[in-house]
Design a protein around this motif. Sequence first.
Motif, short mmCIF file in Angstrom:
data_model
loop_
_atom_site.label_atom_id
_atom_site.label_comp_id
_atom_site.label_asym_id
_atom_site.label_seq_id
_atom_site.Cartn_x
_atom_site.Cartn_y
_atom_site.Cartn_z
N TYR A 237 0.98 -1.20 0.05
CA TYR A 237 -0.07 0.02 0.01
C TYR A 237 0.82 1.29 -0.06
CZ TYR A 237 -4.09 -2.87 1.03
OH TYR A 237 -5.07 -4.10 1.15
N ARG B 10 4.39 0.53 1.72
CA ARG B 10 4.09 -0.38 3.10
C ARG B 10 3.85 -1.84 2.39
NH1 ARG B 10 0.30 -1.72 6.50
NH2 ARG B 10 -1.13 -0.04 5.63
N ILE C 138 3.00 -5.50 2.14
CA ILE C 138 2.29 -6.47 2.91
C ILE C 138 2.96 -7.96 2.44
CG2 ILE C 138 -0.10 -7.60 3.36
CD1 ILE C 138 0.26 -4.69 3.76
N GLN D 122 -0.36 -13.61 12.05
CA GLN D 122 -0.74 -12.73 13.11
C GLN D 122 -1.88 -11.84 12.26
OE1 GLN D 122 2.26 -10.21 14.85
NE2 GLN D 122 2.12 -11.46 16.75
N SER D 123 -2.80 -11.42 13.02
CA SER D 123 -3.80 -10.56 12.43
C SER D 123 -3.08 -9.27 11.67
CB SER D 123 -4.63 -10.07 13.31
OG SER D 123 -5.66 -9.36 12.80
N GLY D 124 -3.43 -9.20 10.44
CA GLY D 124 -2.90 -7.83 9.74
C GLY D 124 -1.40 -8.26 9.15
N SER D 125 -1.23 -9.52 9.26
CA SER D 125 -0.05 -9.83 8.30
C SER D 125 0.08 -10.17 6.96
CB SER D 125 0.39 -11.28 9.17
OG SER D 125 -0.53 -12.35 8.90
N GLY D 126 -1.25 -10.13 6.55
CA GLY D 126 -1.35 -10.24 5.10
C GLY D 126 -1.90 -11.63 4.44
N LYS D 127 -2.40 -12.23 5.20
CA LYS D 127 -3.23 -13.46 5.03
C LYS D 127 -4.02 -13.56 3.71
CE LYS D 127 -4.22 -14.78 9.09
NZ LYS D 127 -3.83 -13.71 9.78
N THR D 128 -5.27 -12.78 4.17
CA THR D 128 -6.32 -12.40 3.45
C THR D 128 -5.70 -12.00 1.83
OG1 THR D 128 -7.85 -12.11 5.21
CG2 THR D 128 -8.50 -11.22 3.05
N THR D 129 -4.81 -10.91 2.01
CA THR D 129 -4.09 -10.48 0.76
C THR D 129 -3.62 -11.45 -0.03
OG1 THR D 129 -3.63 -8.45 2.16
CG2 THR D 129 -2.35 -8.51 -0.09
N GLU E 39 -10.15 -18.37 6.58
CA GLU E 39 -10.82 -18.31 8.09
C GLU E 39 -12.10 -19.10 8.04
OE1 GLU E 39 -10.04 -15.45 10.82
OE2 GLU E 39 -8.31 -14.62 9.72
N HIS F 292 -6.29 -18.61 11.79
CA HIS F 292 -5.54 -18.39 13.12
C HIS F 292 -5.67 -19.75 14.00
CE1 HIS F 292 -6.77 -14.18 12.67
NE2 HIS F 292 -5.66 -14.04 13.02
N1 LIG Z 1 -7.14 -0.43 1.73
C1 LIG Z 1 -6.18 -0.61 2.63
N2 LIG Z 1 -5.15 0.34 2.81
C2 LIG Z 1 -4.07 0.20 3.46
N3 LIG Z 1 -3.72 -0.71 4.09
C3 LIG Z 1 -4.96 -1.87 3.96
C4 LIG Z 1 -5.86 -1.72 3.36
N4 LIG Z 1 -6.42 -3.20 3.62
C5 LIG Z 1 -5.57 -3.86 4.09
N5 LIG Z 1 -4.68 -2.94 4.64
C6 LIG Z 1 -3.73 -3.64 5.38
O1 LIG Z 1 -2.73 -4.76 4.75
C7 LIG Z 1 -2.54 -5.46 6.00
C8 LIG Z 1 -3.02 -6.93 5.60
O2 LIG Z 1 -4.24 -7.11 5.60
P1 LIG Z 1 -4.96 -8.57 5.55
O3 LIG Z 1 -6.38 -8.47 5.53
O4 LIG Z 1 -4.23 -9.32 4.50
O5 LIG Z 1 -4.43 -9.09 6.82
P2 LIG Z 1 -4.98 -10.56 7.51
O6 LIG Z 1 -3.41 -11.22 7.67
O7 LIG Z 1 -5.95 -11.13 6.72
O8 LIG Z 1 -5.56 -10.45 8.90
P3 LIG Z 1 -6.56 -10.94 9.77
O9 LIG Z 1 -6.04 -12.37 10.39
O10 LIG Z 1 -6.95 -10.16 10.68
O11 LIG Z 1 -7.69 -10.99 8.76
C9 LIG Z 1 -3.40 -5.18 7.23
O12 LIG Z 1 -2.06 -4.67 8.07
C10 LIG Z 1 -4.12 -4.04 6.78
O13 LIG Z 1 -4.07 -3.01 7.68
#
Ligand SMILES: Nc1ncnc2c1ncn2[C@@H]1O[C@H](COP(=O)(O)OP(=O)(O)OP(=O)(O)O)[C@@H](O)[C@H]1O
Lengths: 223, 489
Positions: free
Chosen positions: A12, A19, A21, A40-47, A167, A200
Amino acid sequence: MILEAKDLNYYYQDGEQRRYILKDTSVSFEKGKFYAILGQSGSGKTTLLSLLSALDSPQSGTVSFNEEDIKKIGYEKYRRNNVGIIFQSYNLIPTFTAVENVLVPMSITENEIPEDSKTVAYNLLDFIGIGKSKADRFVNKLSGGEQQRVAIARALATNVELILADEPTGNLDEEMEQEIIDIFKKLAHEHEKCVIVVTHSNEIALQSDQAFHLRKGVLSSYE
Amino acid sequence: MNFIKRGFLGITRKKGKSLILLAVIFILGNLISGAFSIQQATGNVESSIKERLGTAATVEMDHEKINALSEEELGVMEFEDIGVDLIKQIGELSYVKYFDYSMSTYLGSESIESYQGEGMEDEVAMTGPSMDYRLKGINYAPVIDFEEQKGKLVDGRVFTQEEVDNGTSVAIISKKLADKNNLHVGDTFTLTNAVYTYDEETGEEELATSRDVVLEIIGLFEPQSIKEDQGESSDGGMFDWMDIEYQNTVYVPNAIIASENKYNMEEYMKTDAEFAAAMEGEEQTFEYYTPLFVLNNREDSEAFEEEVTPLLPEFYTVINASDQYDSIAGPIESMSNLSKYVLIAAVIATVLITGLVVLLFLRDRKRELGIYLSLGERRGRVVGQILIEVMVVAVIGITLSLFSGNLLAGQVSDTLMKADSNMSDEGVMYYSEIQQTNLTTEDVLDSYEVNLNSSYILGFYGIGLLTILISTVIPLIYIVRLNPKKILM
Ligand SMILES: Nc1ncnc2c1ncn2[C@@H]1O[C@H](COP(=O)(O)OP(=O)(O)OP(=O)(O)O)[C@@H](O)[C@H]1O
Ligand SMILES: [Mg+2]
């Protein structure tokens, strides 16, 4: 090797800064195996999952399905013919019954669907543990676990070899979780599917064939 | 479960929303269909009235322009005549079907009796010099009045070009006039060209001299009354007068009138030395023609006017038969304008309101649409599904408002016309060479009718469905821009 990600970069733009991911992430998956991706939450798994399922595209790097770049296949086409996606929040269509929800992807895919698609849909739901009477119910009258089963049946409806789940047990209790894990194991081991689950849950990681850990944009394998 | 089936399920599974959309389209549809009904009806009136007014055009002195001149200006002004050459030049234009130019004069007779209307046979108590017969000059041998159905030849024949060119003493008179005087085709009759002196002191007229005009009847005509079926109408008196005038019309070649005018003028000058002196040196012409052009199409009249106007001398203007429409169609015109604005406003309102309603409903269903996209559905088909949902409801709503709006329009325009026609002054009458019609505002209102014809139905479906289609543009852009990842993950 059914699915391969190569040098994926996803970031991003944060003002002047990028930043990341995912940073130069490479990984490959095989048929007949059940994979877990933790982090971890926010680590980028969904991405990562959104890139593997062609719901988003990376800034650089490629995802290949059966050695073919999914960009070349076409994102839409790849989604309708090659991959089944399961979401944490089920994402079923509330005005449709369970069986109608399963029928939707069958009318979208170009994969061969048996003549009597309705019977196939009922059988699929039955296989996943949803009987005839529940299959004809509107999905908002089913429990969370039942809804997630319908979502799994929907992902299987187009007879794809690749199942991606974000998840899938996040909203379910342990008992329900175990039943879902059993289904995934069965799909991988008896039906030769490649099942990739972002989670998780340590339970899923323990029972998977292979588990990855995503940290600071880098994917590493537990062994 | 393809997108078509999903579209229909979208309607039946969300009945509440479908009914709201139906109500919105129905209400707005009534506005559109009402306004469009009135538009159609007024358009029909315009074309049918203009049809009845005909496609004739003429060139006349522009009385408005002349009236605007001051006395002084009028004193020194020399008005040019419209010459035969110019008339012929205009007649050659492609818009013109055929043309004629005509002189007319009134003559009396001692040997025949004029027609004075039905049931008035006994009251012939005319005193003094009478000039009952209107001689109408002809250059176009087949007679335009007959070609244009003002009259119909019922016996004998029309002129030959030779007769017209040579000024042969032949005439076509009305059947009624012939019957009254026991005349037949082949007979001759005599009119009198009488020259009177006028005593300015006593105001008395005295016969100075006269000569006989002997004409051979070659044909008989009957008027083609446009009002035959109307029986006793309020303007019957006017109609009778016009009928009598026409029954006593004698068609002759122009040259006969020119020669009679010349005789009359020359004889008159012999009796009035002052007048003769005043006329001394002036070039004598006895030919003042009124041209008449019949156009191929009513639609051509504007182009014709544009092309002819620059050719005309100053103070002349083109007059189309259909110009009269504007003066008698006041109530219709105002209704036509009103309905036009209502129509435009209703269409715009429909686009905005329907668009907004559909957009709101779609936002509610964002997740569903995202699911289709995540399953790899083509965006075109998702758009198609929504179009089906909206258009099926629209067709129902529009079909309902097709009838109710039309009904409404009938009611509304009745009320409007009653109010309007009370204000407008009735029966503006025109009488000139081309405007020999006694159509009035009443006729215009009578021919106004709101009805359900196929052109209205097709037109309204066209406008209605197109409007709804346009209203879906913004909602559909919303679909095209949906990002399933953001909605679902
Ligand atoms: N539109 C966006 N703009 C900026 N940062 C974003 C945006 N969408 C997601 N992020 C950031 O990207 C990072 C990865 O998000 P992602 O959803 O992939 O995490 P995750 O591993 O799936 O988390 P969780 O376990 O909570 O689902 C997070 O830190 C989130 O804050
Ligand atoms: Mg996540």
